[in-house]
Design an enzyme around this catalytic site. Structure first.
Site, PDB file in Angstrom:
ATOM      1  N   SER A  24     -24.119  55.420  -8.083  1.00 45.88           N
ATOM      2  CA  SER A  24     -23.876  54.679  -6.847  1.00 45.88           C
ATOM      3  C   SER A  24     -24.261  55.432  -5.581  1.00 45.88           C
ATOM      4  O   SER A  24     -24.429  54.824  -4.526  1.00 45.88           O
ATOM      5  CB  SER A  24     -22.394  54.276  -6.755  1.00 45.88           C
ATOM      6  OG  SER A  24     -21.579  55.408  -6.540  1.00 45.88           O
ATOM      7  N   LYS A 103     -18.068  57.929  -2.021  1.00 37.77           N
ATOM      8  CA  LYS A 103     -18.821  56.942  -1.254  1.00 37.77           C
ATOM      9  C   LYS A 103     -19.041  57.475   0.166  1.00 37.77           C
ATOM     10  O   LYS A 103     -18.493  58.494   0.560  1.00 37.77           O
ATOM     11  CB  LYS A 103     -18.067  55.608  -1.163  1.00 37.77           C
ATOM     12  CG  LYS A 103     -17.644  55.006  -2.481  1.00 37.77           C
ATOM     13  CD  LYS A 103     -18.798  54.485  -3.314  1.00 37.77           C
ATOM     14  CE  LYS A 103     -18.293  53.875  -4.626  1.00 37.77           C
ATOM     15  NZ  LYS A 103     -19.413  53.556  -5.544  1.00 37.77           N
TER      16      LYS A 103
END
Length: 214
Positions: A24, A103
């Protein structure tokens, strides 16, 4: 044994090495299948003395609403294997067992984030973001950016996204998206500072601020 204890104390309170478990955050952080996953040093002290800023890459505990996990290493049912697994996690040679995520911070408390403008850019408080770190997988482009309605980030929470924009389950989708996809600041473990392994990937983790000044 002393070295292990010291390592445990340092990683509990100062910094910890994490294995990047998913794709990701490509290509900022490698976590792809079939490659040697990055290990990053996460600074646990910075946010005790300063605020989180847009563009910083953070490791955090997933909120209860987040059901799709980055770290998928289930604890072993064998007690001896579990001890070895936990030590490996502590020393950064195995994935963490916690519901931890990595993230990039996109929007802060009180800001409104949405996607997209006419040029397929994410917008915060009416201004498009400058995101040179975003990776578009082969066959995809900014035109494939999945739109989402404006979300005002609640007090004490963050809106986060992965750099691999087409392969990241983040604030846009977790918990059904919207406010439920935001992350409590108190869940933030620390700031990803350096890629420390493999050696050909040694680097500072980019914290480019995507929000325009002024």
């Amino acid at each position: 044994m002393t070295a292990v204890v010291l390592t445990a104390l340092i990683q509990a309170f100062v910094a910890r090495v994490y294995v990047i478990p998913s794709a990701s955050m490509e290509r900022t952080l490698h976590g792809c299948s079939g490659c040697e996953n990055d290990r990053v040093l996460v600074d646990k002290l910075t946010y005790r003395f300063g605020d989180i800023e847009p563009g910083e890459v953070v490791v955090f505990r997933g909120p209860e609403a987040w059901t799709t996990h980055d770290f998928r290493n289930a604890p072993s049912t064998n007690p001896v294997a579990r001890v070895v697994q936990n030590i490996g996690s502590l020393l950064g040679v195995a994935p963490a067992n916690e519901r931890d995520f990595v993230k990039r911070v996109i929007a802060l408390p009180g800001q409104t984030v949405m996607c997209c403008d006419e040029q397929h850019r994410v917008v915060v408080d009416g201004k498009p973001l400058d995101e040179p770190y975003v990776y578009w997988q082969p066959g995809s482009s900014p035109a494939d950016h999945e739109p989402f309605a404006p979300i005002r980030v609640p007090d004490g929470r963050l809106f986060v996204m992965g750099d691999n924009r087409m392969n990241s389950t983040d604030s846009r989708k977790q918990g059904g998206g919207g406010v439920a996809g935001t992350v409590p600041i108190e869940n933030v473990i620390g700031k990803a500072r350096y890629v420390v392994f493999p050696k050909d990937r040694w680097s500072v983790v980019s914290d480019h601020n995507p929000q325009p000044l002024g």
